[in-house]
Design a protein around this motif. Structure first.
Motif, PDB file in Angstrom:
ATOM      1  N   THR A  30      56.659 -68.979   0.516  1.00  0.00           N
ATOM      2  CA  THR A  30      55.104 -68.817   0.619  1.00  0.00           C
ATOM      3  C   THR A  30      54.656 -69.671   1.625  1.00  0.00           C
ATOM      4  O   THR A  30      55.223 -70.440   1.904  1.00  0.00           O
ATOM      5  N   TYR A  36      53.579 -64.511   2.672  1.00  0.00           N
ATOM      6  CA  TYR A  36      54.933 -64.865   2.170  1.00  0.00           C
ATOM      7  C   TYR A  36      55.819 -64.396   3.298  1.00  0.00           C
ATOM      8  O   TYR A  36      55.620 -63.462   4.252  1.00  0.00           O
ATOM      9  N   TYR A 323      54.229 -62.652  -7.237  1.00  0.00           N
ATOM     10  CA  TYR A 323      54.658 -61.964  -6.053  1.00  0.00           C
ATOM     11  C   TYR A 323      55.659 -60.814  -6.444  1.00  0.00           C
ATOM     12  O   TYR A 323      56.343 -60.559  -7.376  1.00  0.00           O
TER      13      TYR A 323
END
Length: 481
Positions: A30, A36, A323
Motif C-alpha cells: 500500500t 495499493y 483491503y
C-alpha cells in the motif's frame, strides 16, 4: 544505529517453497493514501482488484486501476524466449522457474531461474505517492539477453467489473524518455524507464483475459486490456533496471532514483518498528507493526475536511477497514485504534484520527463509513459512536493527553444528549429502563450489517446486548471525565 540494523536483520523473511506456488497465495503493498498494488505470487492477476498500480484520487474518482500488469519476456541470444511467469486464467505453467518468493520489510521479492541464469524482481510503492517501482536485477549469465516489458492497461474504478472500459480511446504521448497514457479527462499514467533500453510502439488490445477468482465469486470473468508497446532492456549481470509508473508529476517522478526511493521506504519502515513497543522490534511482532502501517492512511477524497483540519493545525489520518474494497468505517477505526496506533506508539496520528472523526459528528453520531469516491459520510450505525468513547479512553490512558479530552468533551456531551432525546434510525434511550434501543426499517445498525438488495439479513431492532454494554461503558466514562 545498532537497533535499526538489528531490526533489519531479525525480521523473518516470509518464503514459499516452489511446490506450494499456485495462483492462490496473494501479496499486497500500500501507499498510505488507500492506493495499493496487489497480485498473486505466481504472477496471474486473478481478481478485479489485482494490479500493479491502483491509485487513490480525490472524490468523485476514488481508487482507480491504471496499470493492470506487465507482460514479461526473457529473450536469449540463441533466439529462445520465455515468459517470466504465468499470466492469466488457464494459460500454461511458467516457463521460467520461480525458485523463491519472500517479503523483505513487507515488500515482495521474486527470484526466477532459467537454466543457469537468474533474475530477481522487486516491487515497492513510495509513501503517499500514486507511484510504483518495479526493479529487475539479473545475475551471472551470457551477454546479449533482453528483457521485454509490455505494460497492460485498463482504466477503471478498482471495484468495477473486469469488462469495464473507459468511454474514450487510450492516447499515448511521447516526449524524449517520457511516456504518458491518457483517456478522456481521467488522470494520466506516466511511465519512466531507468536502465539501458528503448521503447517500441506496438499498440494493440489483449482480448479475453480471464480472472479466476472473479469466476469463483460469481462475477464477470472476462475482460480486455490495452498495451501501447514494449520496453526492451539490456539484461546485463548485476545491473538493475527499473520501470516507474505513476500519476504524479514528472518532477516528482524524477526527484529520487529507484535505489534511493527504495532506501527511503526501508528507512521509513525501520523507524516505525523502532518507534513501537520494545517487544515488537523483531520477529513476528515487527511484521505486525508493518502490517498495521498499511491500514493508517491519508484520506485523499475529502478536500473540505482536509482544509478544516489543516486550519486547526492537525493532519488528516483515518483507518482503512480492509483491503481490497473497504474504505474507512467508524466502527472498525475505533475498535482497531489501540492496536494500530497506541501499541505502535503512533500517538500523534491517533490524536489526529480522533479529532478528525469528532469534526464529522452529525445528530450525535460519528460516520458509519465514508463511501468510495464520496465527500460525505453515512451515519447508519448504532455502535460506532459508542466505540468512539472506548477509543478515547484507551488513547488518554496511553498518552495522558488531557487537552484532546477537553477538546472532545463538548462533542461527547452532545452525543449523550442526542441519544437521550433520540436521533436518527430509531436510536433512543428508553426512559423506563435507561437502555438504548435502535432500529429502522431498511437499515442494519449493528456489526451484523449484511444486506442483500433491500433485505436486511439481521435487523436486530430493539435493545441489542452489545449495544447496551457499549452504552453503559460510554456513560461511566463520560461520568468520570
Amino acid at each position: 544505529n545498532p537497533l535499526l540494523v538489528r531490526t533489519l536483520i531479525e525480521i523473518p523473511q516470509i518464503k514459499f517453497d516452489p511446490p506450494e506456488l499456485t495462483h492462490h497465495p496473494e501479496w499486497l503493498v500500500t501507499n498510505g493514501l488507500g492506493g495499493y498494488a496487489s497480485g498473486t505470487v505466481s504472477g496471474a492477476m486473478a481478481r478485479r482488484y489485482h494490479g500493479l498500480l491502483i491509485a487513490a484520487f480525490p472524490a468523485p474518482l476514488g481508487r482507480m486501476l491504471l496499470l493492470n500488469d506487465l507482460n514479461e519476456e526473457i529473450h536469449f541470444p540463441d533466439g529462445r524466449f520465455v515468459q517470466l511467469s504465468t499470466r492469466y486464467g488457464d494459460s500454461a505453467e511458467p516457463t521460467a522457474k520461480l525458485i523463491e518468493f519472500r517479503l523483505e520489510m513487507g515488500l515482495p521479492v521474486w527470484r526466477y531461474q532459467i537454466d543457469d541464469w537468474m533474475l530477481e524482481k522487486r516491487l515497492h510503492l513510495p509513501y503517499r505517492q500514486n507511484t510504483v517501482y518495479i526493479t529487475y536485477k539479473p545475475f551471472a549469465g551470457p551477454d546479449g539477453i533482453r528483457l521485454k516489458l509490455r505494460p497492460l492497461i485498463q482504466y477503471r474504478r478498482h471495484s468495477d467489473d473486469v469488462d469495464t472500459q473507459p468511454e474514450h480511446p487510450y492516447v499515448l504521448s511521447v516526449l524524449e524518455d517520457q511516456y504518458q497514457i491518457s483517456t478522456g479527462n481521467l488522470p494520466p499514467l506516466r511511465l519512466l524507464l531507468y536502465g539501458k533500453g528503448e521503447f517500441v510502439i506496438d499498440r494493440k488490445k489483449i482480448e479475453k483475459v480471464r480472472y479466476l477468482r472473479e469466476e469463483q465469486r460469481g462475477y464477470h470473468v472476462i475482460g480486455d486490456l490495452w498495451t501501447p508497446g514494449t520496453f526492451v532492456l539490456e539484461a546485463a549481470a548485476d545491473e538493475e533496471s527499473t520501470l516507474l509508473a505513476s500519476t504524479e508529476s514528472w518532477e516528482v517522478m524524477r526527484a529520487m532514483r529507484p535505489a534511493d526511493a527504495l532506501a527511503a521506504e526501508r528507512d521509513r519502515r525501520t523507524r516505525l518498528i523502532a518507534l513501537a513497543d520494545s517487544r515488537a522490534h523483531s520477529g513476528f511482532a515487527a511484521e505486525l507493526v508493518l502490517a498495521a502501517d498499511q491500514f493508517i492512511t491519508v484520506p485523499t477524497g475529502r478536500l473540505a475536511d482536509q482544509t478544516r483540519t489543516h486550519a486547526a493545525g492537525d493532519e488528516m489520518r483515518t483507518v482503512i477497514a480492509g483491503y481490497h474494497w473497504f474504505t474507512d468505517w467508524g466502527r472498525d477505526t475505533m475498535i482497531s485504534l489501540e492496536g494500530l496506533t497506541l501499541v505502535t506508539r503512533r500517538f500523534l496520528e491517533a490524536g489526529w484520527i480522533l479529532r478528525n472523526f469528532a469534526k464529522s459528528i452529525r445528530h450525535g453520531l460519528i460516520p458509519n463509513l465514508f463511501p468510495e469516491g464520496s465527500r460525505e459520510g453515512l451515519y447508519h450505525t448504532a455502535d460506532a459512536t459508542l466505540w468512539f468513547f472506548h477509543a478515547i479512553e484507551r488513547y488518554v490512558q496511553a498518552t495522558g493527553d488531557r487537552w484532546t479530552l477537553r477538546f472532545l468533551l463538548p462533542k461527547l456531551i452532545e452525543i449523550f444528549e442526542a441519544h437521550i432525546r433520540g436521533t436518527l434510525f430509531g436510536i433512543k434511550v428508553d426512559a423506563d429502563d435507561g437502555l438504548l434501543r435502535q432500529g429502522e426499517e431498511g437499515y442494519q445498525l449493528t456489526w451484523m450489517d449484511a444486506k442483500v438488495g433491500d433485505w436486511v439479513v439481521t435487523p436486530r431492532r430493539g435493545k441489542a446486548v452489545e449495544i447496551d454494554a457499549l452504552w453503559y461503558n460510554a456513560l461511566r466514562l463520560l461520568q468520570k471525565w
